[in-house]
Design a protein around this motif. Structure first.
Motif, PDB file in Angstrom:
ATOM      1  N   VAL A   7       0.862  -1.178   0.000  1.00 18.81           N
ATOM      2  CA  VAL A   7       0.000   0.000   0.000  1.00 18.81           C
ATOM      3  C   VAL A   7       0.899   1.228   0.000  1.00 18.81           C
ATOM      4  CG1 VAL A   7      -1.786   1.290   1.223  1.00 18.81           C
ATOM      5  CG2 VAL A   7      -1.808  -1.214   1.269  1.00 18.81           C
ATOM      6  N   LYS A   8       0.635   2.147  -0.930  1.00 15.76           N
ATOM      7  CA  LYS A   8       1.432   3.367  -1.035  1.00 15.76           C
ATOM      8  C   LYS A   8       0.519   4.576  -0.868  1.00 15.76           C
ATOM      9  CE  LYS A   8       4.604   3.731  -4.189  1.00 15.76           C
ATOM     10  NZ  LYS A   8       5.263   3.856  -5.521  1.00 15.76           N
ATOM     11  N   GLY A   9       0.905   5.469   0.011  1.00 12.19           N
ATOM     12  CA  GLY A   9       0.155   6.701   0.210  1.00 12.19           C
ATOM     13  C   GLY A   9       1.028   7.899  -0.098  1.00 12.19           C
ATOM     14  N   LYS A  10       0.437   8.915  -0.733  1.00 11.79           N
ATOM     15  CA  LYS A  10       1.169  10.123  -1.091  1.00 11.79           C
ATOM     16  C   LYS A  10       0.392  11.333  -0.604  1.00 11.79           C
ATOM     17  CE  LYS A  10       3.488  12.378  -4.987  1.00 11.79           C
ATOM     18  NZ  LYS A  10       3.771  12.316  -6.451  1.00 11.79           N
ATOM     19  N   PHE A  11       1.093  12.278   0.027  1.00 14.77           N
ATOM     20  CA  PHE A  11       0.461  13.454   0.618  1.00 14.77           C
ATOM     21  C   PHE A  11       1.271  14.688   0.217  1.00 14.77           C
ATOM     22  CE2 PHE A  11       0.640   9.726   3.288  1.00 14.77           C
ATOM     23  CZ  PHE A  11      -0.697   9.434   3.540  1.00 14.77           C
ATOM     24  N   ASP A  12       0.567  15.811  -0.012  1.00 14.22           N
ATOM     25  CA  ASP A  12       1.278  17.050  -0.281  1.00 14.22           C
ATOM     26  C   ASP A  12       0.889  18.106   0.748  1.00 14.22           C
ATOM     27  OD1 ASP A  12      -1.144  18.222  -1.054  1.00 14.22           O
ATOM     28  OD2 ASP A  12      -0.821  17.794  -3.164  1.00 14.22           O
ATOM     29  N   ALA A  13       1.618  19.237   0.722  1.00 14.90           N
ATOM     30  CA  ALA A  13       1.412  20.273   1.731  1.00 14.90           C
ATOM     31  C   ALA A  13       0.036  20.910   1.625  1.00 14.90           C
ATOM     32  CB  ALA A  13       2.502  21.339   1.603  1.00 14.90           C
ATOM     33  N   GLY A  14      -0.630  20.786   0.483  1.00 17.64           N
ATOM     34  CA  GLY A  14      -1.956  21.354   0.308  1.00 17.64           C
ATOM     35  C   GLY A  14      -3.065  20.490   0.861  1.00 17.64           C
ATOM     36  N   GLY A  15      -2.728  19.357   1.448  1.00 18.69           N
ATOM     37  CA  GLY A  15      -3.730  18.482   2.037  1.00 18.69           C
ATOM     38  C   GLY A  15      -4.261  17.421   1.104  1.00 18.69           C
ATOM     39  N   LYS A  16      -3.772  17.379  -0.129  1.00 14.21           N
ATOM     40  CA  LYS A  16      -4.230  16.377  -1.081  1.00 14.21           C
ATOM     41  C   LYS A  16      -3.518  15.058  -0.826  1.00 14.21           C
ATOM     42  CE  LYS A  16      -4.618  15.443  -6.039  1.00 14.21           C
ATOM     43  NZ  LYS A  16      -4.307  15.916  -7.411  1.00 14.21           N
ATOM     44  N   SER A  17      -4.262  13.963  -0.896  1.00 17.85           N
ATOM     45  CA  SER A  17      -3.667  12.651  -0.678  1.00 17.85           C
ATOM     46  C   SER A  17      -4.171  11.670  -1.725  1.00 17.85           C
ATOM     47  CB  SER A  17      -3.978  12.116   0.726  1.00 17.85           C
ATOM     48  OG  SER A  17      -5.368  11.940   0.895  1.00 17.85           O
ATOM     49  N   THR A  18      -3.323  10.729  -2.101  1.00 16.69           N
ATOM     50  CA  THR A  18      -3.680   9.675  -3.038  1.00 16.69           C
ATOM     51  C   THR A  18      -3.135   8.358  -2.505  1.00 16.69           C
ATOM     52  OG1 THR A  18      -1.679  10.049  -4.353  1.00 16.69           O
ATOM     53  CG2 THR A  18      -3.674  11.207  -5.049  1.00 16.69           C
ATOM     54  N   GLY A  19      -3.725   7.260  -2.969  1.00 17.88           N
ATOM     55  CA  GLY A  19      -3.273   5.954  -2.513  1.00 17.88           C
ATOM     56  C   GLY A  19      -3.290   4.933  -3.631  1.00 17.88           C
ATOM     57  N   VAL A  20      -2.364   3.981  -3.561  1.00 15.96           N
ATOM     58  CA  VAL A  20      -2.268   2.885  -4.529  1.00 15.96           C
ATOM     59  C   VAL A  20      -2.004   1.603  -3.757  1.00 15.96           C
ATOM     60  CG1 VAL A  20      -1.031   1.924  -6.497  1.00 15.96           C
ATOM     61  CG2 VAL A  20      -1.371   4.390  -6.352  1.00 15.96           C
ATOM     62  N   GLY A  21      -2.743   0.552  -4.065  1.00 14.72           N
ATOM     63  CA  GLY A  21      -2.522  -0.740  -3.437  1.00 14.72           C
ATOM     64  C   GLY A  21      -2.341  -1.817  -4.481  1.00 14.72           C
ATOM     65  N   SER A  22      -1.572  -2.839  -4.156  1.00 20.95           N
ATOM     66  CA  SER A  22      -1.352  -3.924  -5.107  1.00 20.95           C
ATOM     67  C   SER A  22      -1.284  -5.260  -4.383  1.00 20.95           C
ATOM     68  CB  SER A  22      -0.064  -3.697  -5.911  1.00 20.95           C
ATOM     69  OG  SER A  22       1.075  -3.817  -5.086  1.00 20.95           O
ATOM     70  N   LEU A  23      -1.711  -6.314  -5.087  1.00 21.69           N
ATOM     71  CA  LEU A  23      -1.599  -7.689  -4.624  1.00 21.69           C
ATOM     72  C   LEU A  23      -0.857  -8.473  -5.683  1.00 21.69           C
ATOM     73  CD1 LEU A  23      -5.206  -8.365  -3.254  1.00 21.69           C
ATOM     74  CD2 LEU A  23      -3.118  -8.065  -1.885  1.00 21.69           C
ATOM     75  N   ALA A  24       0.180  -9.203  -5.295  1.00 20.64           N
ATOM     76  CA  ALA A  24       0.985  -9.962  -6.246  1.00 20.64           C
ATOM     77  C   ALA A  24       1.065 -11.416  -5.798  1.00 20.64           C
ATOM     78  CB  ALA A  24       2.386  -9.370  -6.365  1.00 20.64           C
ATOM     79  N   PHE A  25       0.904 -12.331  -6.746  1.00 19.78           N
ATOM     80  CA  PHE A  25       0.958 -13.767  -6.489  1.00 19.78           C
ATOM     81  C   PHE A  25       2.045 -14.377  -7.365  1.00 19.78           C
ATOM     82  CE2 PHE A  25      -3.329 -12.265  -5.913  1.00 19.78           C
ATOM     83  CZ  PHE A  25      -3.737 -12.824  -4.721  1.00 19.78           C
ATOM     84  N   ASN A  26       2.825 -15.283  -6.794  1.00 20.07           N
ATOM     85  CA  ASN A  26       3.794 -16.044  -7.564  1.00 20.07           C
ATOM     86  C   ASN A  26       3.167 -17.361  -7.988  1.00 20.07           C
ATOM     87  OD1 ASN A  26       5.920 -14.174  -7.349  1.00 20.07           O
ATOM     88  ND2 ASN A  26       6.476 -14.962  -5.336  1.00 20.07           N
ATOM     89  N   ALA A  27       3.136 -17.588  -9.303  1.00 22.36           N
ATOM     90  CA  ALA A  27       2.588 -18.832  -9.849  1.00 22.36           C
ATOM     91  C   ALA A  27       3.672 -19.475 -10.707  1.00 22.36           C
ATOM     92  CB  ALA A  27       1.335 -18.554 -10.675  1.00 22.36           C
ATOM     93  N   GLY A  28       4.554 -20.225 -10.072  1.00 19.43           N
ATOM     94  CA  GLY A  28       5.680 -20.794 -10.800  1.00 19.43           C
ATOM     95  C   GLY A  28       6.647 -19.697 -11.199  1.00 19.43           C
ATOM     96  N   ASP A  29       6.980 -19.631 -12.491  1.00 16.80           N
ATOM     97  CA  ASP A  29       7.880 -18.592 -12.984  1.00 16.80           C
ATOM     98  C   ASP A  29       7.158 -17.275 -13.225  1.00 16.80           C
ATOM     99  OD1 ASP A  29       9.978 -20.352 -12.956  1.00 16.80           O
ATOM    100  OD2 ASP A  29       9.764 -20.925 -15.067  1.00 16.80           O
ATOM    101  N   LEU A  30       5.846 -17.277 -13.137  1.00 14.09           N
ATOM    102  CA  LEU A  30       5.064 -16.077 -13.435  1.00 14.09           C
ATOM    103  C   LEU A  30       4.648 -15.363 -12.156  1.00 14.09           C
ATOM    104  CD1 LEU A  30       2.705 -17.427 -16.251  1.00 14.09           C
ATOM    105  CD2 LEU A  30       4.866 -16.184 -16.517  1.00 14.09           C
TER     106      LEU A  30
END
Length: 215
Positions: A7-30
């Motif tokens: 989970v990644k959160g980003k904030f600036d001095a103006g009070g704006k915030s954004t977020g990004v989340g990811s789920l990753a699975f290993n399936a063999g070589d992929l």
């Protein structure tokens, strides 16, 4: 099947915030990955900001942007020139029909040359990287489209922290960055930038933090 979440959160001095989340699975070589932004959940679960990817690290990646119905292909390869490794990356976005070729040549552990070119345009950047003693790194970059130089200098401090200064000559933008990366507490980055061309030099501040979890 191992799973990693971040989970990644980003904030600036103006009070704006954004977020990004990811789920990753290993399936063999992929590796299978789903990425979501805050737009996916703000108005209830939607497809906004959702992308799905299949990757074989070091070889290829295919990413599908669900709301835009756009596919991005990325292929990686390594060849040797005079016994030196040349890493090549080919990226094609079908939606905007854009193709980018990226290459980096490691001359020795301290010196590296890299180039980034957008096919069919004059957008090309050439960069030289010099690493001094594993502590400091100096990177001048020439932008052919802007006919201008960018510079960055970074140095490790306090064991694992990193300080980085950047300057873009075309926009006269000066930046400072402090970052820390830990597999136990996650990572964070604090950035400050100021445009030296503006009469009122108002600094812009942003903070970014990432939490990782393995299951």
């Amino acid at each position: 099947m191992a799973m990693k979440a971040s989970v990644k959160g980003k904030f600036d001095a103006g009070g704006k915030s954004t977020g990004v989340g990811s789920l990753a699975f290993n399936a063999g070589d992929l590796k299978l990955r789903a990425t979501m932004t805050d737009a996916t959940f703000v108005a209830g679960p939607t497809l906004n900001g959702l992308s799905l990817a299949v990757e074989k690290p070091g070889f290829f990646m295919v990413e599908y942007n669900v709301p835009k119905k756009d596919v991005r292909f990325q292929f990686m390869n390594t060849v040797r020139i005079a016994e030196k490794p040349l890493n090549l990356t080919y990226i094609h976005s079908r939606g905007d029909n854009r193709t980018i070729v990226d290459g980096s040549l490691s001359i020795d552990p301290a010196n590296k040359l890299s180039a980034n070119y957008m096919v069919g345009t004059n957008n090309c950047k050439l960069k030289y990287t010099y690493a001094h003693g594993g502590i400091a790194t100096f990177e001048p970059c020439y932008d052919l489209a802007k006919n201008a130089w960018d510079f960055s200098v970074s140095r490790k401090v306090y064991g694992g922290d990193m300080l980085k200064a950047t300057y873009q000559t075309s926009s006269k933008l000066l930046g400072m960055e402090w970052s820390r990366n830990s597999k136990y507490t996650g990572s964070f980055k604090v950035c400050a930038s100021v445009n030296l061309a503006e009469e009122v030099k108002q600094p812009k501040l942003t903070a970014e933090t990432t939490w990782n979890l393995e299951m």
